[in-house]
Design a protein around this motif. Sequence first.
Motif: not given
Length: 110
Positions: A32-44, A46-49, A56-59, A68-71
């Motif tokens: 709770e209260n974690e950003t999407i980015a922090a949660a995804l990073l914690a779960n391994g 790295r590529t968001l779009r 090409t992959p962006r993270g 704006m790379e983490c859209r």
Amino acid sequence: MNRIINHPILGKSEDRKRISFTFNDKTYEAYENETIAAALLANGVRTLRVHEESGTPRGFYCNIGHCMECRVTVNNQVNIRACLTVVENNMIVESGKQHPNIVKRMVEQQ
């Protein structure tokens, strides 16, 4: 899981409520209260779009809302910055997709 479990300011992670969310149809756990980015990073994750034209992959890049790379798409709302958006229980997050380059296609067809 790649998380700081005992932070001097945020406290112990075990004291925070665990929630679940999906990213690209896979269920992940967040706090709770974690950003999407922090949660995804914690779960391994790295590529968001992928880049809109080249594919090409962006993270994560700046992780402070400037680049704006983490859209991502959140609950069908596009172009949400994962680094600034707090994850919510049962949130549906999808990676940014490569869009067809219509102008390039029109030129190739001529």
